[in-house]
Design an enzyme around this catalytic site. Structure first.
Site, short mmCIF file in Angstrom:
data_model
loop_
_atom_site.label_atom_id
_atom_site.label_comp_id
_atom_site.label_asym_id
_atom_site.label_seq_id
_atom_site.Cartn_x
_atom_site.Cartn_y
_atom_site.Cartn_z
N GLU A 1 3.98 2.37 3.85
CA GLU A 1 3.18 2.81 2.70
C GLU A 1 2.66 4.21 2.94
O GLU A 1 2.24 4.54 4.05
CB GLU A 1 1.93 1.94 2.51
CG GLU A 1 2.09 0.60 1.90
CD GLU A 1 0.72 -0.07 1.76
OE1 GLU A 1 -0.27 0.62 1.41
OE2 GLU A 1 0.64 -1.28 2.02
N GLU B 1 -1.73 0.09 -11.29
CA GLU B 1 -2.05 -1.34 -11.45
C GLU B 1 -3.48 -1.48 -11.94
O GLU B 1 -4.43 -1.34 -11.17
CB GLU B 1 -1.81 -2.07 -10.14
CG GLU B 1 -0.36 -2.01 -9.69
CD GLU B 1 -0.14 -2.56 -8.29
OE1 GLU B 1 -0.36 -3.77 -8.11
OE2 GLU B 1 0.22 -1.78 -7.41
N LYS C 1 -6.48 -3.86 -10.32
CA LYS C 1 -6.92 -3.77 -8.93
C LYS C 1 -8.40 -3.44 -8.86
O LYS C 1 -8.90 -2.60 -9.60
CB LYS C 1 -6.11 -2.70 -8.18
CG LYS C 1 -4.64 -3.05 -8.05
CD LYS C 1 -3.96 -2.15 -7.06
CE LYS C 1 -4.50 -2.43 -5.68
NZ LYS C 1 -3.84 -1.59 -4.67
N GLU D 1 -7.63 3.33 -6.63
CA GLU D 1 -6.86 2.10 -6.40
C GLU D 1 -5.87 1.83 -7.53
O GLU D 1 -4.80 1.29 -7.31
CB GLU D 1 -7.81 0.91 -6.29
CG GLU D 1 -8.56 0.83 -5.00
CD GLU D 1 -7.69 0.32 -3.87
OE1 GLU D 1 -6.69 -0.36 -4.13
OE2 GLU D 1 -8.01 0.64 -2.71
#
Length: 498
Positions: free
Chosen positions: A264, A318, A321, A327
């Site tokens: 990541e 997203e 989240k 985030e």
């Protein structure tokens, strides 16, 4: 590893007059983290078709073994990393448990779906759970043995780590693993990686270690650099320094030959109000550099000419989240499959859409403004990304099985030095310093544990200097197969051309 050079064969064809050379443009392959904590995301089959037909993305990392998602990539040519949940680890450490897991989560899909790697949990060393930590390496060994016994020897086994595994991370030459865990966990783990030829996987995030002064260093822009007295190297890229720190820790244990993969890393397009260095421009800048670094073959100062299997965080913004604004804004693509910014990953060269995506905190209705048909059309190879410019919401099957997939800095960089938000929601899911709640063997992997890494990255890993030569050279070197040149020479000789 750098591609083989063809110059050594040049003498064989020096007499051949090269009239015209047509070389196809180089293609860039990169992986992405495919998380599903959003209520407006396309179905897995649409996503898989889009990635295979429209992008240069050739591998994805999943945070679980959701059947619909794994099955969606069958026949696409995209390599898939699946994840065994943190709670599965004690059972995976046994022969029967590992065999049962392979039978349930690999056998039904492989080889139709190219499962290239199984991740055993996520950032386990940050959970502080002694049962998980002590069973991690045995689980990796047992799972690999079960894969081989089932007839799948090519599937690799690894586990991602935050930079919190380092007790010292700067300068890179002084880096070492955490005391106690170096010999008890990392030495046997690295021995497993060497034996099985699998990568040691880390999650370096310059984003969680920069501030207003070090932003150029984090983005590998021209900067004075950070010297490493131990090697005399001056690092001008934080990312490269972080990788070299991991390498140095591995070398101290005698495992510098083990490959390193990047599970990541990424940069958000939006964060807290007033936070410098966060916009689509910076996100594009970082990921463009990252792609070149991963595939260019220049390596790092301590690992020259290496390439790194790399997965960008993340495929989508997203919107469900928890935690800081960042985030929810690490995505390369909007939910309608339109690029958030252009880093050269589209096969057809489509740029970003003129219409910005909805703000992450808007209502579900506002974020789901497009029809499902429009989203599915974007995945068709003959369609252009522009035709999918209207957002099209559709739920992802098994969404509940995916936990938080993105970073959650406790000290996200800002001009004021404070974010005003903490990571409590993430820690409750199993991340952070507290041990995560035990998950059932059939339950989802504890993705949220990845967030603990980001705290440590901000505290240590982010400070690590990065290697000199900020931008790696892209794979644009002119390479012509020798066989082609010899064919030309022979043809010309037969026709009297030479």
């Amino acid at each position: 590893m750098a591609p083989p050079s063809w110059q050594g064969h040049a003498a064989a064809v020096l007499s051949v007059p090269l009239l015209i050379l047509v070389v196809a443009p180089s293609t860039t392959a990169i992986g992405v983290n495919y998380g599903t904590k959003g209520d407006n995301l396309p179905p897995p089959a649409t996503v898989a078709s889009f990635l295979a037909n429209r992008t240069r993305i050739d591998r994805v990392k999943l945070f679980d073994t959701n059947p619909d998602m794994v099955r969606a990539f069958a026949g696409t040519g995209i390599a898939v990393m699946v994840t065994a949940g943190n709670g599965d680890i004690p059972k995976l450490a046994t022969k029967d448990g590992a065999g049962a897991w392979v039978a349930a989560n690999v056998a039904p899909y492989y080889p139709s779906t190219d499962i290239s790697l199984v991740s055993v949990g996520n950032e386990i060393m940050d959970t502080a759970d002694k049962a998980l930590i002590s069973n991690l390496v045995p689980a990796m060994r047992a799972l690999k043995a079960a894969l081989v016994a089932a007839g799948y020897p090519k599937i690799r086994v690894s586990t991602p780590h935050s930079l919190g595994i380092l007790s010292v991370s700067e300068p890179p030459s002084a880096s070492r693993f955490r005391d106690g865990f170096d010999r008890a966990v990392f030495a046997p783990m690295l021995a497993f990686h060497r034996q099985s030829r699998s990568p040691f996987m880390v999650n370096p995030y310059p984003y969680f270690g920069y501030n207003g002064v070090t932003l150029p260093y984090a983005l590998a822009r021209p900067n004075p650099g950070v010297p490493d007295p131990g090697t005399g190297i001056t690092y001008t890229s934080m990312f490269e320094a972080q990788l070299d720190s991991v390498y140095s820790a591995m070398k101290k244990l005698g495992f510098e030959d083990v490959e390193i993969a990047v599970g990541e890393t990424g940069w958000p397009t939006k964060a807290e109000d007033g936070q410098i260095g966060v916009s689509t421009a910076e996100a594009a800048e970082y990921n463009r550099y990252l792609i070149g670094e991963a595939s260019g073959g220049s390596g790092t100062p301590l690992m020259p000419k290496r390439t790194f299997e790399t997965y960008i965080f993340a495929l989508f913004n997203e919107n469900l989240k928890p935690g800081p604004v960042a985030e929810r804004n690490f995505g390369l693509f909007y939910a309608n499959l339109t690029p958030v910014y252009d880093v050269g990953l589209m096969k057809d060269g489509v740029k970003t859409a003129a219409t910005p995506a909805p703000a992450p905190d808007e209502s579900k209705a506002a974020q789901s403004a497009v029809k499902k048909d429009d989203v599915e059309a974007a995945a068709a190879p003959e369609e252009t990304a522009a035709s999918a410019s209207a957002p099209g919401p559709s739920s992802v099957d098994g969404e509940a099985s995916s936990k938080a997939t993105g970073p959650s800095p406790s000290e996200a960089p800002s001009q004021s030095g404070s974010t005003g938000e903490d990571k409590t929601p993430e820690k409750e899911e199993g991340g952070g310093d507290a041990p995560p709640p035990a998950a059932s063997a059939s339950g989802p992997p504890d993705e949220a544990s990845e967030t603990a890494a980001k705290d440590v990255d901000a505290a240590g890993g982010g400070k690590t200097p990065a290697p000199a030569g900020a931008e790696s050279q892209g794979s644009s070197n002119l390479r012509v197969p020798v066989s082609c040149l010899l064919t030309v020479a022979l043809s010309l000789a037969l026709t009297g051309g030479i």
